[in-house]
Design a protein around this motif. Structure first.
Motif, short mmCIF file in Angstrom:
data_model
loop_
_atom_site.label_atom_id
_atom_site.label_comp_id
_atom_site.label_asym_id
_atom_site.label_seq_id
_atom_site.Cartn_x
_atom_site.Cartn_y
_atom_site.Cartn_z
N LEU A 17 -1.44 1.90 8.60
CA LEU A 17 -1.69 1.19 9.86
C LEU A 17 -0.45 1.22 10.75
N GLY A 18 0.72 1.09 10.12
CA GLY A 18 1.96 1.16 10.89
C GLY A 18 2.14 2.53 11.53
N LEU A 19 1.83 3.60 10.75
CA LEU A 19 1.93 4.95 11.29
C LEU A 19 0.93 5.17 12.42
N LEU A 20 -0.31 4.66 12.22
CA LEU A 20 -1.32 4.79 13.28
C LEU A 20 -0.91 4.03 14.53
N LYS A 21 -0.33 2.85 14.32
CA LYS A 21 0.13 2.06 15.47
C LYS A 21 1.23 2.80 16.22
N ASP A 22 2.19 3.37 15.46
CA ASP A 22 3.27 4.12 16.10
C ASP A 22 2.74 5.35 16.82
#
Length: 536
Positions: free
Chosen positions: A186-191
């Motif tokens: 989710l963090g990677l997708l958000k970034d």
């Protein structure tokens, strides 16, 4: 949240639970002593309280240690071993191996498996079995078959709980690992989502149901000229966009057209800065298909609009030029005959009265003026041979300004400010570019006839491979209708103008592959910007 932080959090929860258990035991002992004194002998109370106090002190110190520094694996193991010994001592002083206090062993084993791992749970079950077996061996209350039965059942319970807690612990770790992977994804997708939005050349703005801005990328921040946007109302940043989107959406839906995406043009006119943006609006939906906001994409279409206007102007000029060239050619021949006839009559009839002579002079004068107009127009429509001379444009500007200082028809109080910093030569026809400069500077003078103080600003600059010339005045300016027809032949706002000056300017610049743009505001002034980049 990191995995180490999660383990530390679980350790603190376990320590808090242990303190709670010690508090409950202390409360039960005090209650029993006060109200059920036959169950707790006075001589046993003091050792039990000492054991509980040691437990309280140990765990409080351990919690403080964990709070200020990372606990080692040995210290965590030691904490559970200490608890097993503490439970053994507590059961011994109470003096009842068959009491409910034995459950504390099971709780300690379960916490070990939940917090550490399967191996630690089995080790704790073994250590608890040893401690409890020691209690059974020294206890006078249990003997014979009861001793064997207590030993078997309690040890079976210890290892069964160890196996169960190990399973629960492994499952919890698997869930925690998956949660951690999901959190990282989710963090990677958000970034990635942030990078995509920020990398978009178009402006992106998302708005909630109350019209407040939630997200705005860098391109949109440049458009609205504001970096601090969170919580601001969208209508304040781009007035009229939200209202126009809603009106168009309602109109499309009323006509049974799809209104999932609504597109329209939005014009921004702030002084000399005129921009056109293509706005694409679409609703944002969340769970259960509930609308949670609206997003807008803004693409700068100013250059495209200028190119479209130039293309339409070229087509119109070409059609008008072809038609008018033929008409002008046909007019010139009878005009020459008329002029010759009037000249002959004037010379052959000297006895004409003074009024007749004046009328003939007026006819000849107007005939010559009309002939000059036709000559100018024929020059306008005629294809010019390409001339490619090296020109010092800034020196040519200074020559034109100096030449116009002696023009009696121009206002003398006009101040001309030169800021020539390009320092570059260009290729082209010096005569034609001189004609362009004279025409534009004279037009600027005419726009300043009723303005005081009157200023003309002429500047050149060369930046990152681009050569620009600007001729700006603070005169009467133009409205949008006049700007649209500015370069059309025979369009003029002057009483004695031919309407060919700016049309000729446009044609010369077009022949030289130079771009021209006009920024004008009524009663504030006009600026012509010429891009000579392709001539450098």
């Amino acid at each position: 949240m990191s995995l180490a932080h999660e383990i530390k959090k679980r350790l603190m929860m376990a320590e808090a639970f242990k303190l709670l258990c010690l508090s409950v035991i202390l409360a039960l002992l005090m209650f029993s002593r006060l109200f059920q004194s036959q169950f707790v002998h006075r001589d046993l109370l003091l050792p039990s309280l000492i054991v509980l106090s040691i437990g309280f002190v140990f765990h409080l110190v351990f919690i403080l240690q964990c709070k200020f520094r990372k606990p080692s694996e040995i210290s965590v193991y030691s904490s559970f071993v200490f608890d097993a010994v503490l439970i053994t001592a507590l059961i011994h002083f109470i003096g009842n191996t068959q009491s409910l206090m034995v459950i504390l062993y099971l709780i300690n084993i379960m916490l070990t498996g939940w917090l550490l791992d399967k191996r630690a749970a089995y080790y704790m079950a073994l250590f608890s079995s040893i401690c409890f077996s020691f209690l059974l061996a020294i206890s006078p209350q249990v003997g014979g078959n009861g001793l064997v039965l207590a030993f078997v059942w309690n040890n079976f319970g210890f290892f069964a709980v160890a196996a169960f807690s190990a399973y629960v612990g492994d499952y919890a770790k698997q869930v925690q690992d998956k949660l951690e992977e999901t959190r990282e994804d989710l963090g990677l997708l958000k970034d990635l989502n942030h990078l995509i939005i920020e990398s978009m050349p178009s402006g992106f703005i998302s708005v909630d149901m109350l019209g407040r801005v939630l997200v705005m990328n860098h391109a949109a921040q440049k458009i609205v000229g504001m970096m601090d946007y969170v919580g601001r109302r969208f209508e304040e940043l781009l007035p009229g966009v939200e209202k126009k989107y809603k009106v168009l959406k309602e109109e499309l839906e009323a006509e049974n057209y799809s209104a999932e995406v609504v597109q329209f043009d939005y014009e921004v006119n702030e002084g000399d800065d005129f921009k056109v943006f293509r706005v694409v609006g679409s609703e944002i939906y969340g769970k259960n298909s509930m609308q949670i906001g609206t997003m807008y994409l803004l693409a700068d279409q100013t250059r495209e609009r200028e190119l479209e206007n130039q293309a339409r102007r070229k087509e119109k000029l070409a059609a008008v030029g072809q038609l008018a060239a033929g008409i002008a050619h046909e007019i010139r021949n009878p005009l020459a005959s008329m002029s010759g006839s009037i000249q002959f009559m004037k010379e052959s009839l000297p006895s004409l009265d003074e009024d007749s002579q004046k009328l003939m002079e007026i006819v000849l004068k107007e005939t010559d003026r009309l002939n000059d107009l036709i000559s100018d127009f024929m020059d306008y429509v005629k294809e010019e041979p390409k001339v490619n001379d090296k020109i010092d444009l800034e020196a040519l500007i200074e020559e034109c300004v100096e030449q116009l200082r002696f023009n009696k028809d121009l206002k003398k109080s006009v101040e001309i400010h030169l800021d020539l910093q390009a320092g570059k030569e260009i290729w082209g026809s010096e005569a034609k570019l001189r004609q362009v400069l004279l025409n534009l500077i004279i037009n600027a003078h005419h726009a300043l006839e009723k303005v005081n103080p009157a200023h003309i600003y002429i500047s050149t600059k060369y930046e990152i491979g681009h050569f620009f010339l600007s001729i700006k005045d603070n005169g009467c300016g133009m409205d949008e209708k006049t700007k649209e027809k500015l370069f059309e032949p025979f369009h003029t706002t002057k009483a004695k103008g031919t309407g060919l000056g700016l049309a000729t300017v446009h044609k010369i610049l077009e022949t030289h592959h130079a771009g021209v743009s006009v920024h004008s505001v009524k009663d504030e002034g006009t600026e012509f910007i010429i891009d000579f980049t392709r001539l450098v």
